[in-house]
Design a protein around this motif. Structure first.
Motif, PDB file in Angstrom:
ATOM      1  N   VAL A 462      34.110  48.587  38.026  1.00 31.21           N
ATOM      2  CA  VAL A 462      34.593  49.588  38.981  1.00 31.21           C
ATOM      3  C   VAL A 462      35.276  50.752  38.265  1.00 31.21           C
ATOM      4  CG1 VAL A 462      34.795  47.925  40.859  1.00 31.21           C
ATOM      5  CG2 VAL A 462      36.783  48.348  39.387  1.00 31.21           C
ATOM      6  N   SER A 463      35.853  50.474  37.103  1.00 30.43           N
ATOM      7  CA  SER A 463      36.497  51.543  36.344  1.00 30.43           C
ATOM      8  C   SER A 463      35.465  52.496  35.756  1.00 30.43           C
ATOM      9  CB  SER A 463      37.365  50.960  35.230  1.00 30.43           C
ATOM     10  OG  SER A 463      37.922  51.982  34.434  1.00 30.43           O
ATOM     11  N   LEU A 464      34.424  51.950  35.143  1.00 27.92           N
ATOM     12  CA  LEU A 464      33.384  52.789  34.555  1.00 27.92           C
ATOM     13  C   LEU A 464      32.679  53.633  35.618  1.00 27.92           C
ATOM     14  CD1 LEU A 464      31.747  50.332  31.986  1.00 27.92           C
ATOM     15  CD2 LEU A 464      33.211  52.286  31.475  1.00 27.92           C
ATOM     16  N   ALA A 465      32.483  53.043  36.795  1.00 26.29           N
ATOM     17  CA  ALA A 465      31.787  53.752  37.866  1.00 26.29           C
ATOM     18  C   ALA A 465      32.740  54.611  38.696  1.00 26.29           C
ATOM     19  CB  ALA A 465      31.060  52.764  38.772  1.00 26.29           C
ATOM     20  N   LYS A 466      34.047  54.530  38.376  1.00 27.58           N
ATOM     21  CA  LYS A 466      35.073  55.271  39.125  1.00 27.58           C
ATOM     22  C   LYS A 466      34.998  54.959  40.614  1.00 27.58           C
ATOM     23  CE  LYS A 466      35.575  59.025  35.788  1.00 27.58           C
ATOM     24  NZ  LYS A 466      34.811  58.365  34.728  1.00 27.58           N
ATOM     25  N   VAL A 467      34.976  53.658  40.902  1.00 29.57           N
ATOM     26  CA  VAL A 467      34.892  53.155  42.275  1.00 29.57           C
ATOM     27  C   VAL A 467      36.170  52.410  42.607  1.00 29.57           C
ATOM     28  CG1 VAL A 467      33.726  51.413  43.694  1.00 29.57           C
ATOM     29  CG2 VAL A 467      32.377  53.033  42.375  1.00 29.57           C
ATOM     30  N   ASP A 468      36.659  52.573  43.827  1.00 30.63           N
ATOM     31  CA  ASP A 468      37.841  51.837  44.268  1.00 30.63           C
ATOM     32  C   ASP A 468      37.475  50.370  44.481  1.00 30.63           C
ATOM     33  OD1 ASP A 468      40.728  52.153  45.575  1.00 30.63           O
ATOM     34  OD2 ASP A 468      39.551  50.859  46.883  1.00 30.63           O
ATOM     35  N   LEU A 469      38.330  49.472  43.996  1.00 27.92           N
ATOM     36  CA  LEU A 469      38.040  48.037  44.111  1.00 27.92           C
ATOM     37  C   LEU A 469      37.900  47.614  45.568  1.00 27.92           C
ATOM     38  CD1 LEU A 469      37.687  45.333  42.615  1.00 27.92           C
ATOM     39  CD2 LEU A 469      40.160  45.008  42.776  1.00 27.92           C
ATOM     40  N   GLY A 470      38.726  48.182  46.444  1.00 29.83           N
ATOM     41  CA  GLY A 470      38.626  47.856  47.860  1.00 29.83           C
ATOM     42  C   GLY A 470      37.285  48.267  48.456  1.00 29.83           C
ATOM     43  N   ASP A 471      36.786  49.449  48.074  1.00 28.15           N
ATOM     44  CA  ASP A 471      35.471  49.891  48.549  1.00 28.15           C
ATOM     45  C   ASP A 471      34.378  48.961  48.042  1.00 28.15           C
ATOM     46  OD1 ASP A 471      36.574  52.048  49.866  1.00 28.15           O
ATOM     47  OD2 ASP A 471      36.259  53.440  48.202  1.00 28.15           O
ATOM     48  N   HIS A 472      34.504  48.539  46.780  1.00 29.57           N
ATOM     49  CA  HIS A 472      33.533  47.603  46.218  1.00 29.57           C
ATOM     50  C   HIS A 472      33.551  46.286  46.996  1.00 29.57           C
ATOM     51  CE1 HIS A 472      31.266  45.304  43.220  1.00 29.57           C
ATOM     52  NE2 HIS A 472      32.246  44.419  43.241  1.00 29.57           N
ATOM     53  N   HIS A 473      34.738  45.775  47.280  1.00 27.05           N
ATOM     54  CA  HIS A 473      34.850  44.504  47.991  1.00 27.05           C
ATOM     55  C   HIS A 473      34.271  44.589  49.397  1.00 27.05           C
ATOM     56  CE1 HIS A 473      38.197  42.572  45.338  1.00 27.05           C
ATOM     57  NE2 HIS A 473      36.982  42.373  44.863  1.00 27.05           N
ATOM     58  N   LYS A 474      34.496  45.690  50.070  1.00 27.45           N
ATOM     59  CA  LYS A 474      33.976  45.823  51.432  1.00 27.45           C
ATOM     60  C   LYS A 474      32.456  45.730  51.467  1.00 27.45           C
ATOM     61  CE  LYS A 474      37.100  49.257  52.702  1.00 27.45           C
ATOM     62  NZ  LYS A 474      37.457  50.463  53.476  1.00 27.45           N
ATOM     63  N   LYS A 475      31.830  46.244  50.448  1.00 24.10           N
ATOM     64  CA  LYS A 475      30.365  46.246  50.425  1.00 24.10           C
ATOM     65  C   LYS A 475      29.771  44.969  49.834  1.00 24.10           C
ATOM     66  CE  LYS A 475      28.433  50.229  50.008  1.00 24.10           C
ATOM     67  NZ  LYS A 475      27.670  50.394  51.280  1.00 24.10           N
ATOM     68  N   VAL A 476      30.494  44.352  48.898  1.00 24.23           N
ATOM     69  CA  VAL A 476      29.880  43.273  48.132  1.00 24.23           C
ATOM     70  C   VAL A 476      30.256  41.867  48.603  1.00 24.23           C
ATOM     71  CG1 VAL A 476      31.638  42.919  46.330  1.00 24.23           C
ATOM     72  CG2 VAL A 476      29.211  42.696  45.758  1.00 24.23           C
ATOM     73  N   LEU A 477      31.462  41.678  49.156  1.00 22.58           N
ATOM     74  CA  LEU A 477      31.943  40.309  49.387  1.00 22.58           C
ATOM     75  C   LEU A 477      31.093  39.524  50.375  1.00 22.58           C
ATOM     76  CD1 LEU A 477      35.850  40.503  49.292  1.00 22.58           C
ATOM     77  CD2 LEU A 477      34.241  39.727  47.528  1.00 22.58           C
ATOM     78  N   TRP A 478      30.765  40.125  51.515  1.00 18.07           N
ATOM     79  CA  TRP A 478      29.988  39.350  52.490  1.00 18.07           C
ATOM     80  C   TRP A 478      28.594  39.063  51.969  1.00 18.07           C
ATOM     81  CZ3 TRP A 478      25.436  40.723  54.847  1.00 18.07           C
ATOM     82  CH2 TRP A 478      25.073  42.076  54.839  1.00 18.07           C
ATOM     83  N   ARG A 479      28.070  39.973  51.163  1.00 18.42           N
ATOM     84  CA  ARG A 479      26.734  39.744  50.610  1.00 18.42           C
ATOM     85  C   ARG A 479      26.753  38.615  49.581  1.00 18.42           C
ATOM     86  NH1 ARG A 479      26.831  45.372  51.667  1.00 18.42           N
ATOM     87  NH2 ARG A 479      24.991  46.070  52.848  1.00 18.42           N
ATOM     88  N   THR A 480      27.794  38.581  48.755  1.00 14.78           N
ATOM     89  CA  THR A 480      27.858  37.494  47.774  1.00 14.78           C
ATOM     90  C   THR A 480      28.112  36.157  48.463  1.00 14.78           C
ATOM     91  OG1 THR A 480      30.189  38.083  47.390  1.00 14.78           O
ATOM     92  CG2 THR A 480      28.594  38.871  45.797  1.00 14.78           C
ATOM     93  N   ALA A 481      28.858  36.175  49.567  1.00 17.35           N
ATOM     94  CA  ALA A 481      29.068  34.936  50.326  1.00 17.35           C
ATOM     95  C   ALA A 481      27.740  34.418  50.864  1.00 17.35           C
ATOM     96  CB  ALA A 481      30.065  35.177  51.463  1.00 17.35           C
ATOM     97  N   VAL A 482      26.913  35.316  51.358  1.00 17.56           N
ATOM     98  CA  VAL A 482      25.592  34.922  51.858  1.00 17.56           C
ATOM     99  C   VAL A 482      24.747  34.326  50.736  1.00 17.56           C
ATOM    100  CG1 VAL A 482      23.394  35.798  52.766  1.00 17.56           C
ATOM    101  CG2 VAL A 482      25.556  36.574  53.756  1.00 17.56           C
ATOM    102  N   ILE A 483      24.757  34.971  49.577  1.00 15.57           N
ATOM    103  CA  ILE A 483      23.972  34.467  48.445  1.00 15.57           C
ATOM    104  C   ILE A 483      24.452  33.084  48.029  1.00 15.57           C
ATOM    105  CG2 ILE A 483      23.418  34.844  46.005  1.00 15.57           C
ATOM    106  CD1 ILE A 483      23.571  37.867  46.605  1.00 15.57           C
ATOM    107  N   SER A 484      25.765  32.883  47.962  1.00 11.34           N
ATOM    108  CA  SER A 484      26.317  31.578  47.584  1.00 11.34           C
ATOM    109  C   SER A 484      25.888  30.497  48.571  1.00 11.34           C
ATOM    110  CB  SER A 484      27.842  31.654  47.515  1.00 11.34           C
ATOM    111  OG  SER A 484      28.268  32.450  46.436  1.00 11.34           O
ATOM    112  N   ILE A 485      25.961  30.810  49.856  1.00 13.41           N
ATOM    113  CA  ILE A 485      25.582  29.825  50.879  1.00 13.41           C
ATOM    114  C   ILE A 485      24.091  29.536  50.821  1.00 13.41           C
ATOM    115  CG2 ILE A 485      25.403  29.461  53.376  1.00 13.41           C
ATOM    116  CD1 ILE A 485      28.052  31.036  53.636  1.00 13.41           C
ATOM    117  N   VAL A 486      23.286  30.554  50.581  1.00 11.32           N
ATOM    118  CA  VAL A 486      21.832  30.356  50.458  1.00 11.32           C
ATOM    119  C   VAL A 486      21.524  29.466  49.259  1.00 11.32           C
ATOM    120  CG1 VAL A 486      19.660  31.505  49.881  1.00 11.32           C
ATOM    121  CG2 VAL A 486      21.152  32.465  51.642  1.00 11.32           C
TER     122      VAL A 486
END
Length: 500
Positions: A462-486
């Protein structure tokens, strides 16, 4: 009380960073400090944090000099040919670019190191995203999805930890999980394609004065035939002349008047003096600006050789990783910028990224120090084991897989695999669930784990991409949860994760 405080602390931390009430650095410092005092740590909270911070110093040094090194390589133009090659192969279609990002991140993840994966993926793809005006959050999301899924490789760490903790052969844990890994990667690619389509639509919607009625931004970006009229109408002017009839588009810089000269037709923005028939002009004001003063084309082969040497040394693991990047950065600075003034300017140029990621690593020591020092982690894990009803005993492997999703997010892999998993496995044995089944289930939470603020690699991303960690989490967390469950579900269906 410790259990309640532990879960409350985690909940408050996540809410604050995802709602952007506090920056991640402040949340990592303030929230654990307050809850640690409530837990009765008192003045002992200082030593707790300092003990935790000792283990973070090498990580901070690694990230600091890795940022300097790869920042330098981007500045001097090492990755320019790679990015242009990627654009030629993927075109300028946002959907294809996002899908290509996932494939690249998954391929680089084969080395088992998250930091290396994120450094190379960001270095190669971020300039492309900036050039196409795509959201860097999509880049971090897709890279996180791919790397997290690949993290169950035997040499990645978690699988080896699970096998060691339960005294199993690592191949016995990993091989039956290959179908889960394959399906997990397919889900990653599906998510990536859908994100790419969203970006394509967003670009068209965000700037209708630029896109006009072009249905596919990729056509506007790079040579879509048969659409030149609509794009020219949207932009107000079009180049004339003979040629292939292709229309090229780019976010421009000032050059000459449209319509002059021969060659391919040129569609332009409704701004004067914007010429976009050259790919290079579309890269102005990005990391690939062809006129940046830091370019060192004569040193390309030297920089490439140095980078290969650095990466080989990293993979060989013959020298501590922080020292590798220290020496690499020093050599790169000395050769590319022999003047002391220029060396200082380069260090200052990358200072914001360095401060952002190193401060977050140091702040994370407060959270881990309080969790471990106050006994919250131990109390939370013991409580989770106790509340599992006896009738759920035969499903302990599935329960472990589900628990691994949140638990590995808020504690280190070492704490989970060496502290919690053996207790869960011992309990499962009473219900006929084997240790191998428990180990396989426990690694399915890794896609989610890799997004944790306690994982240095994700802080680097997130630092290299200059992205806010909260913005990253909003987009990625539910998707990674789905992948883990699958992955967990596939493991159960294939028999890799058994039910007692």
């Amino acid at each position: 009380m410790l259990v309640l405080l532990g879960f409350a602390m985690i909940a408050v931390f996540m809410v604050l960073i995802m709602t952007k009430k506090l920056t991640p650095v402040l949340a990592l410092i303030i929230v654990p400090t307050v809850f640690g005092l409530f837990a009765g740590a008192g003045l002992g909270i200082g030593p707790m944090v300092m003990d935790s911070m000792k283990s973070m110093t090498s990580t901070a040094a690694l990230l600091m000099f890795a940022i300097i090194y790869f920042g330098l390589m981007i500045d001097v133009g090492l990755f320019d040919p790679l990015v242009k090659f990627i654009l030629r192969k993927l075109g300028n279609d946002p959907a294809k670019v996002v899908l290509g990002t996932a494939i690249l991140a998954a391929a680089v993840s084969l080395d088992g190191d998250g930091s290396t994966t994120f450094i190379l993926t960001t270095a190669a793809m971020l300039p492309v995203y900036l050039r196409l005006k795509m959201s860097p959050v999509v880049l971090t999301c897709v890279a996180g999805l791919a790397n997290g899924t690949m993290n169950i490789l035997p040499w990645g760490g978690p699988t080896a930890r699970a096998a060691t903790a339960l005294k199993l052969d690592v191949n016995d844990v990993f091989v039956p999980m290959v179908p889960s890994l394959i399906v997990g990667l397919i889900v990653v690619l599906v998510f990536s394609w859908l994100l790419g389509l969203q970006e394509r639509n967003r670009l068209r919607t965000a700037a209708p004065e630029i896109w006009g009625d072009v249905a596919d931004p990729s056509e506007a970006f790079d040579g879509g035939t048969g659409r030149g009229g609509s794009l020219a109408a949207a932009s107000g002017t079009a180049g004339s002349g003979s040629g292939s009839g292709k229309v090229r588009f780019g976010f421009g810089r000032t050059a000459g008047k449209p319509g002059s000269g021969g060659g391919a037709g040129v569609a332009v923005l409704d701004r004067p003096e914007t010429l976009v028939d050259d790919h290079d002009t579309a890269m102005a004001d990005t990391a690939l600006d062809p006129n940046r003063t830091t370019l060192r084309p004569k040193l390309f082969w030297f920089n490439l050789g140095l980078t290969v040497a650095v990466m080989v040394t990293l993979v060989a693991n013959i020298v501590p990783l922080p020292f590798v990047f220290m020496v690499g950065s020093a050599i790169a600075l000395l050769v590319n910028f022999p003047k002391v003034k220029d060396q200082g300017a380069q260090l200052i140029a990358h200072a914001p990224s360095i401060v952002a990621v190193v401060s977050m690593v140091m702040a994370a020591a407060v959270l881990t120090g309080v969790l471990n020092g106050t006994g919250m982690v131990k109390a939370m894990s013991e409580w989770l084991v106790q509340i599992i009803p006896a009738e759920m005993g035969p499903f302990m492997a599935v329960i472990t897989g589900l628990l691994s999703i949140p638990m590995t997010f808020f504690m280190s892999n070492d704490a989970f695999y060496f502290g919690v998993l053996p207790v869960l496995s011992e309990t499962a044995a009473h219900y006929g669930v084997g240790a191998a089944d428990m180990a396989r289930a426990s690694i399915t939470g890794q896609p989610f784990h890799l997004q944790s603020p306690l994982v240095p690699a994700i802080l680097l991303l997130v630092s290299l991409a200059k992205v806010d960690l909260g913005d990253h989490h909003k987009k990625v967390l539910w998707r990674t949860a789905v992948i883990s469950i699958v992955m967990l579900a596939v493991g159960v269906l294939t028999g890799a994760i058994g039910i007692g």
